[in-house]
Design an enzyme around this catalytic site. Structure first.
Site, short mmCIF file in Angstrom:
data_model
loop_
_atom_site.label_atom_id
_atom_site.label_comp_id
_atom_site.label_asym_id
_atom_site.label_seq_id
_atom_site.Cartn_x
_atom_site.Cartn_y
_atom_site.Cartn_z
N MET A 98 -29.73 27.63 -61.71
CA MET A 98 -28.66 28.53 -61.29
C MET A 98 -27.30 27.84 -61.30
SD MET A 98 -27.85 31.55 -60.50
CE MET A 98 -29.48 32.28 -60.23
N CYS A 99 -27.26 26.53 -60.97
CA CYS A 99 -25.98 25.82 -60.97
C CYS A 99 -25.38 25.76 -62.36
CB CYS A 99 -26.15 24.41 -60.39
SG CYS A 99 -27.32 23.38 -61.29
N THR A 100 -26.25 25.64 -63.38
CA THR A 100 -25.77 25.62 -64.76
C THR A 100 -25.24 26.98 -65.17
OG1 THR A 100 -27.35 23.89 -65.36
CG2 THR A 100 -26.43 25.19 -67.16
#
Length: 390
Positions: free
Chosen positions: A189-191
């Protein structure tokens, strides 16, 4: 695409337009089916055809086929294709359905002699595969041949393609050979949110974060709705441009399996057994092989599948196994079971789920517990048996 084959084309003269079909149906040959009897009365074509398609004609579709014209842009593909064929082929009746394949129940699919799939997604293929397996009839464990509806499946991507013949309950089904298809990929999700590098990151950002926030059509995202997909495509392009990421395209695939349909409908030749792959990058290379049925296939084995986990395993681990295992590749499984004589829902994707952090024993599950799993990849509920390991 569902095809009702096995009817002669009425109102058509053999001489001229259809004369070439006589070469296949009125004389024997070294590759004919053992049960084939050459005759002028042999089945010669397909008179009744149903086409199910959810797509709208786009400008990019015009250079890849001969059914559509520029003034058809914006109209349903199924309707335009039906109009074209009905006006061109005397005696042929094509009935269009501008719907999803999932919009029809088993009574609709039971009426066909042959079904042809030219689907874009693995999920849709598996759903159709499950539907045809669900309508098989058994008498004391013996399969009734009259309940078998052959499935012809195929697809192309770039210069590569494949075609296969599936006899549900007899040959390897879609799920038996699921490892041949790449498993779904989950991106961190951070990417997706802050450091996108690939076109896929942009698409997932729109699907997971932007769609729920804006709800452009007032509901959840429908992957078979062209308007929804177009919205995702346009927003993903915008995000890709923001991060200078090339490669976000609107791609459709299609397959042509008419030869295998002709073989089965006419019995003129032995059908493909049962998987064909081809590559025409440099010349044309083809290879056919027999894909074998898997004894523990979740779709066609008709026995509960084993799930082996220690009692301390979290529900999240079971979910990851169902979605990431190459032989399962479920998309959004919903899990239910029976506890103390009552149905209990263990997981639903669209609800806030705290239960994923609980262990099997904390959820009240025991060794040998049956779990019923529903997923968009199949119209049937798949049964699993939970076996505790040390």
């Amino acid at each position: 695409m569902a095809v009702d084959g096995g009817h002669r084309i009425s109102g058509c003269s053999w001489d001229g337009r259809w004369n070439h079909v006589r070469k296949f149906l009125e004389r024997p040959g070294p590759f004919t089916h053992p049960d084939f009897e050459p005759s002028p009365e042999a089945l010669s074509g397909f008179r009744l055809i149903d086409v199910v398609d959810m797509d709208i004609i786009d400008v990019s579709n015009l250079n890849r086929q001969f059914l559509f014209r520029s003034n058809d842009v914006g109209r349903p593909k199924a309707e335009v294709a039906a109009e074209f064929i009905n006006s061109r082929i005397p005696g042929c009746k094509v009935l269009p359905h501008f719907k999803k394949i999932q919009d029809f129940d088993d009574s609709f699919y039971r009426q066909f002699h042959i079904i042809v799939c030219g689907l874009d997604s693995i999920i849709a293929r598996r759903w159709m595969n499950g539907m045809l397996i669900s309508i098989l009839s058994y008498d004391e464990g013996v399969l009734d041949p009259s309940s078998i509806i052959p499935l012809i499946d195929g697809g192309t991507e770039g210069f590569k393609g494949n075609a296969r013949v599936i006899l549900p309950g007899m040959t390897a089904c879609i799920d038996c050979t699921l490892e041949l298809y790449p498993p779904q990929i989950n991106f961190p999700m951070c990417t997706i949110a802050s450091m996108p590098r690939l076109p896929e990151h942009c698409i997932e950002y729109v699907r997971i974060l932007q769609w729920p926030k804006e709800t452009p059509f007032g509901g959840s995202l429908d992957g078979d709705n062209p308007e929804h997909i177009q919205w995702v495509f346009e927003r993903a392009q915008e995000r890709a441009a923001e991060f200078s990421i090339p490669g976000v395209t609107y791609r459709l695939t299609q397959a042509a399996c008419a030869t295998e349909v002709f073989k089965i409908a006419t019995s003129a030749y032995i059908p493909l057994n049962n998987y064909l792959v081809f590559n025409d990058v440099d010349g044309l290379y083809t290879h056919a092989f027999e894909a074998e049925r898997k004894e523990n296939c979740t779709a066609c084995s008709q026995v509960p599948q084993d799930l082996q986990f220690p009692p301390s395993a979290k529900l999240q681990e079971i979910l990851e196994y169902l979605t990431e295992n190459s032989s399962l590749q479920m998309k959004s499984p919903a899990i239910t079971t029976v506890l103390e004589g009552k149905n209990k829902t263990l997981y639903l994707q669209h609800n806030v789920e705290e239960s994923v952090s609980f262990s099997a024993t904390e959820l009240g599950l025991s060794d040998g517990q049956e779990l019923a799993v529903a997923d968009v990849t199949t119209p049937q509920t798949v049964l699993f048996k939970l076996n505790f390991t040390a």
